[in-house]
Design a protein around this motif. Sequence first.
Motif, short mmCIF file in Angstrom:
data_model
loop_
_atom_site.label_atom_id
_atom_site.label_comp_id
_atom_site.label_asym_id
_atom_site.label_seq_id
_atom_site.Cartn_x
_atom_site.Cartn_y
_atom_site.Cartn_z
N PHE A 1 0.83 -1.21 0.00
CA PHE A 1 0.00 0.00 0.00
C PHE A 1 0.87 1.25 0.00
O PHE A 1 0.56 2.24 -0.68
N SER A 2 1.96 1.22 0.77
CA SER A 2 2.77 2.45 0.80
C SER A 2 3.40 2.70 -0.56
O SER A 2 3.55 3.85 -0.99
N GLN A 3 3.74 1.62 -1.26
CA GLN A 3 4.27 1.81 -2.61
C GLN A 3 3.20 2.35 -3.56
O GLN A 3 3.46 3.20 -4.39
N VAL B 1 0.62 4.13 -2.77
CA VAL B 1 0.31 5.53 -2.49
C VAL B 1 1.38 6.44 -3.08
O VAL B 1 1.09 7.48 -3.66
#
Lengths: 561, 490
Positions: B410-412, B414
């Motif tokens: 998810f952080s990637q 975003v």
Amino acid sequence: MTDTSFVLPLLLALPVLGAILVMLVPREEHGLHRGIGLVTALATFGVALFALALFDGEEAGFQLVFDLEWIAALGVHFKVGVDGISIWLVMLTAFLLPIVLLAAHRSVSHRVRDFVAIMLVLQTAMIGAFVALDLFLFYVFWEVMLVPMYLLIGVWGGKRRVYASIKFVIYTVVGSMLMLAAIFYVYVQHGLTTGEYTTDLVQLRELVLPYGAQVWCFAVFALAFAIKVPLFPLHTWLPDAHVEAPTAGSVILAGVLLKLGIYGLLRFAMPLFPLGAAEAAPFIAILAVAGIIYGALVAFVQEDIKKLVAYSSVSHLGFCSLGLFTLTVQGVSGSIFAMLSHGLTTSGLFLAIGVLYERRHTRRLSEFGGLWKQMPIFAALFLIVTLGSAGVPGLSGFVGEFLTVFGTFIAGETFPAGWDSYLPAPKLLAAFAATGVILGAVYLLYMFQKTMFGPLDNERNKSLPDVSRREITVFAPLIAMIFVMGIAPRPFLQTAEPSVDRFLTMYESKLTQPEAVTPYAVEFDEQGNAHRREQPAAPGDAAAERDGAGDAEARAERTQR
Amino acid sequence: MIELTREDFLYQIPLLILAVSGVMLILLEAFTEGNRRDFLMSLSVAGCVGALLSSIVLFRSIGDESIELFGGMLVADRLAYVLTGLFAGATALSAMLTADHQRTHRWEVGELYGLMLIATAGASLLSMAGSLVTIFLGVEMMSIAIYDFMAARRGSRPGTEAAMKYFLMGAFSSGFLAYGIALLYGATGTFDISSIAAFAAENPSDPLLVVGALVLVVALAFKVGAVPFHMWAPDTYEGAPTPLSGFLASVAKAAGFIAAVRIFAEAFGGDVMPFGRLGWASVFAALAAITMTVGNLAALRQERIKRMLAYSSIAHAGTILVGLVAVGVGAGDGAMAAVVYYLIAYSLTTIGAFGVVSWIGSRDKERLRIDDWSGLAVSHPLAALVMTVFLLSLGGIPPLAGFFGKFYVFSQAVSAYDQQLLWLVVIAVLNSILSLFYYLRVVMAMYFREPEGAFTPMRSPATVIALGLCAFFVVKMGVLPGGWMSIAGG
């Protein structure tokens, strides 16, 4: 200070080690489980006292900081530390746990091993959430708390425990998962603007997000924390959870878990998104006051004592949220003090209800009456915690409520930002909140009167034994602290004050800072096709950082071959 | 004529070990007498461990290089070896679990282990694919072996039905695969993925190219079980022998994803993206959103644990697709590493979860309904604890592998593409909330209810070792993800 940095990790490790030890003991050895649990909890409290002794009350910043690189590629650190605010909450947690374990001696009789282990794991998670200075680490502890609490309600709870435990999970998870999305956003924004990807709270606090993003992120963070607090009208999970939870669960829930909501707002949501917080402050303050009054009124009509105390928590936590969002020194300090006091008094109330329930297996107010004659020592103990909760001067409850109401009263004058535009009359709010103090006295004294005074007319109550020596041991430290905090509140407030000051000045200064601008990384050509532009490396993208432009060449080379 | 060099063989040792030992096992089975299940199982595990170790050695020696073998038919790089190692390890775990399932339910098919290794060899071939021909070969090699061993439990009607469904759907998707490859060949005149990439960079909106790529999306969506091409998955997972469902949900699915990575990230990645602004990622983004939502909603309603895990694996396919979208919009090596990390974490967790299901089932009672799990925590605390670890990891609760996998992906996503994928991440996060409910239902049954009737799980070292390894790595990857991230390429 490097030589003392081991204290907090030790504080976190001790309960987990105790839990592992308990799990290794054979299932039938209940006495040994309880013994290990109690010794571990006391040792943890000892370490917490040691941390308090090392803590410098004049200092505003984080102390006893322990910083270890955890996930290097993402900039995640195992970073813990305490300031004047969190040190007291850690103390509260460490203080309550031995009491709870001792109190659960009779009420929890099946699967004792699991119970003790779960309580200890929960303790690590709670302390961890209070001391975490890294957003990722905080989230981990925050979520880890969920499972033990779920099991605590679900395994040792009352008749409707499955419903209550699921409701607890639904509410908590909805809030926290959305918060996770906001964490990603902040993390990535910080990475794109500064080029450094990190989840370190101290560094993230420096970033000033655009106004719109702040409002959204604050809304999401505040939702997660407000559910935990719980802020009216998000409180509906709390009465169910409290009523179904075993006494130990109720004490931990009211004593510590709810505080994490306020603490999260104070430590994370407001410093990270001050513009959003300023926008929301008046609304949250109104909801807080609504909660104070609503909680008190609903508490008054409850027939179940535990529900009554649960709603009183809604009312009391309303004071805490109100004080925080006044953004005055008095309000914020009052909020912190009220949290500590509520942790002691409400724990006392739940323990007292536990004493009654163990004897009569009912919590209906109409079943009791006239117990003063039958159980004089218990009545005296119960009276002190009740008065403490009601905010009688000289006991702990008074100081916090007084400060929050006072802080609200002066909020309009000392801190105009956010308040002026929406709300001409913080004084009006203060007046409403003050009625909450009176209502609190009404329902608590009503409860006390119904149970303790009047004729001892119920046959089944005539043979009730008074509190045992173990139960007195459980109450004694609580009552001592209620007196200490009521008579001498200064040391508590003084230690917190530098940190509160710092919180407010940082907040104020960030309101006026210019917003950060994120460089855009993709541009479009005439056909609408996107091209990647030179952009700051993505998190964990070490390779891209190294060669950067070399990437395209390498591809071309490979293509030719 | 391609000239073969020593390197061509050296760099594909893991693949060769898997394929050769698979064939050897099938031959050996014909000449061993009677009940030699454990012997064959040990040999297959040995083959997998050999492949795993050689992948590790090659992984360390190859560094950041990318070496073309057989004139570009195969590509040897770190990605290929990570995935080959994963496939080999996952197959070893599945084989260990399968032996005990066979013993409990008394079905004897020795060829199974050889076929498993051949399927794994096919999967490894996919991870090294440098050409569309290799992709097709890999998919077929893997699928045909799986069709065979899915039907291995001959007496079981649901097992046969499961195999038949998987075969029909698989054959159908193979048709799509061949058709898509043919279209791409028609457009570009080459099977070589890097040459296709070069062509796509110059003619991004060539109609044949676009249609061919879309057909390939359909083919691979079948393989990974993405909605709306998922219909076979629940029936197949439910009907198949439980450890083999685990194999299907981990190895076969991960192989589908690595094929998608090889084709899409490498052929159509690049700086100019076909199909407008999001490139091929827009198709994947839509698929991801639908897959997660449908998978989770359907899983909520399941009463049978294998069906629930099947829908959960569909939902996880959606999450992996989110990672692929991030790769597609140019999030770089970080996003790629996140996908690989997630694949490892998810595979270990899923094998473990199916493994516990297989473990606690006895011959007279397989315990496939969630209600059958009541009170497991009282009678077998360790089994319940291990299952809870797997379920919470699947649900994304820290500090377990599944949580960190989600966090990483998810952080990637975003950070990719100016945060324009935030909507997709929000959908994914909401789906995580949903998923927690059905995972917790099992936890609830295990912990909150009293046991009905005795559990008689097998006390077999193979199962215990396999589940122990899964649980150990699920915890370790969550608590100390750093090392695994660098293995995944971060």
